[in-house]
Design an enzyme around this catalytic site. Sequence first.
Site, PDB file in Angstrom:
ATOM      1  N   GLU A 177      -6.092   3.104   3.328  1.00 25.65           N
ATOM      2  CA  GLU A 177      -6.656   3.628   4.576  1.00 25.65           C
ATOM      3  C   GLU A 177      -8.121   4.034   4.423  1.00 25.65           C
ATOM      4  O   GLU A 177      -8.848   4.091   5.418  1.00 25.65           O
ATOM      5  CB  GLU A 177      -5.834   4.814   5.084  1.00 25.65           C
ATOM      6  CG  GLU A 177      -4.413   4.471   5.506  1.00 25.65           C
ATOM      7  CD  GLU A 177      -4.354   3.568   6.725  1.00 25.65           C
ATOM      8  OE1 GLU A 177      -5.402   3.310   7.340  1.00 25.65           O
ATOM      9  OE2 GLU A 177      -3.253   3.100   7.055  1.00 25.65           O
ATOM     10  N   ASP A 216       0.847  -1.182   0.000  1.00 22.58           N
ATOM     11  CA  ASP A 216       0.000   0.000   0.000  1.00 22.58           C
ATOM     12  C   ASP A 216       0.888   1.238   0.000  1.00 22.58           C
ATOM     13  O   ASP A 216       2.050   1.202   0.411  1.00 22.58           O
ATOM     14  CB  ASP A 216      -0.973   0.012   1.186  1.00 22.58           C
ATOM     15  CG  ASP A 216      -0.465  -0.760   2.392  1.00 22.58           C
ATOM     16  OD1 ASP A 216       0.759  -0.965   2.507  1.00 22.58           O
ATOM     17  OD2 ASP A 216      -1.277  -1.149   3.228  1.00 22.58           O
TER      18      ASP A 216
END
Length: 447
Positions: free
Chosen positions: A174, A104
């Site tokens: 997120e 990520d």
Amino acid sequence: MTKTIFAKQLFLAVFLLTATSFNHLAIASSKLAEQISQDYSYLENLYQHLHRNPEISFQEKETAQRIAQELSKQGFDVTTGFGGHGVVGVLKNGSGPTIMIRTDLDALPIQEQTGLEYASVKSMKNRDGKDTFTMHACGHDIHMTVFTGVARRLVANKNQWSGTLLMIGQPAEERSGGAKAMLAEGLFTRFPRPDYNLAIHVSANLEAGTVGAVKGFAMANVDSVDIVVKGQGGHGAYPQNTKDPIVLSAQIIQSLQTIVSRETSPLEPAVVTVGSIHGGSQHNIISNEVKMQLTLRSYSDKVRKNTIAAIRRMTANLAKAAGLPDNLLPVVTVLDESTPAAYNNPVLTKKVIALFKQTFGDDKMIELTPEMVGEDFGRYGQVEPKIPSLMFRLGTVDSKTFKQFQQGKLRLPTLHSADFAPAPKPTIQTGVEAMTKAALMLFNQKK
């Protein structure tokens, strides 16, 4: 399901279930640890750069460019701007399975307080257009650094494996949008479809140098919910002439806790957390509305649906009990940021756990229990036909601090804390070795 897909799935099932010994190639050469050690200064510089320059979800432009550059330098065929600021790198190295390794890219809207020399002081505009400090408080800078180190090791040892390596830099983890966007844009149709998906996530309460894993469901369903509680405002000295949304909000918050304690089986995991509440502007003014933000966690679809339905029911009926008309009932919005529960394929996980025990020792491979945090990595394994996937945990706490923690002398900062500061060297080196060996094992399994 076509005969071709069925045959491939049958082959993969047999491939996973077949007992294999970890031969020399499957666990990498004896020089791998030495190579990683020699490469650490490069990775340390990259880590500190990423840590100093975090970018929040959907704004990871410069971060994506840097990860794309790192892959390009290693000879990957790189695509950028995929599913937002996503990066896809493909390296073909003969015939064999396709292994996807994902990192990520995004950071969090948090002001760092670690005191590190390379601490972030960067600020950006958040989703509301307000300036916010940013920080890699969830360890995605570690993830990207390990990801890069693994790419470098696998390229340097191309003679030890055969197949296709698919490296994914995913944005917006997120806010649970990145995996969904990349899949919707055709990740597994425009690029080679993986036979296995792998990823890491740092842990804030495991010692650096250790790894951990959960067989089966490992992380929860996550939903973000906004509630606008309406009222009829006025002067604080004449509350009898108003319908106070702050008082109503307090009643709602208390009632929401009973969804878990009284409407959900004690045997079913569930969380309802009110993370934000804002209302009013001055001491003596009763406002017209209050805004709340909630996070919901669950494992079963039934619990998830029941929780959302209970929130709608409670908010509406409490508002009616307060005397509000239908046009002023609370507005409940479930955001399009849902994350499905992440599932680690048990057979794949068992084999990787055995590999890690062999590599690091039984005491360094920690078998963990499920958590209520969320991770959209789980989406990649849910596409049909399902892809065996594993996200394993990577310890970050330096040995001295971890010992003090075990003795009860201090508390450890959690993920998403302004004080979260991994011990870089043992964390990164362990992560690169673990992921590289896992990939090599899968590339070299005996058929």
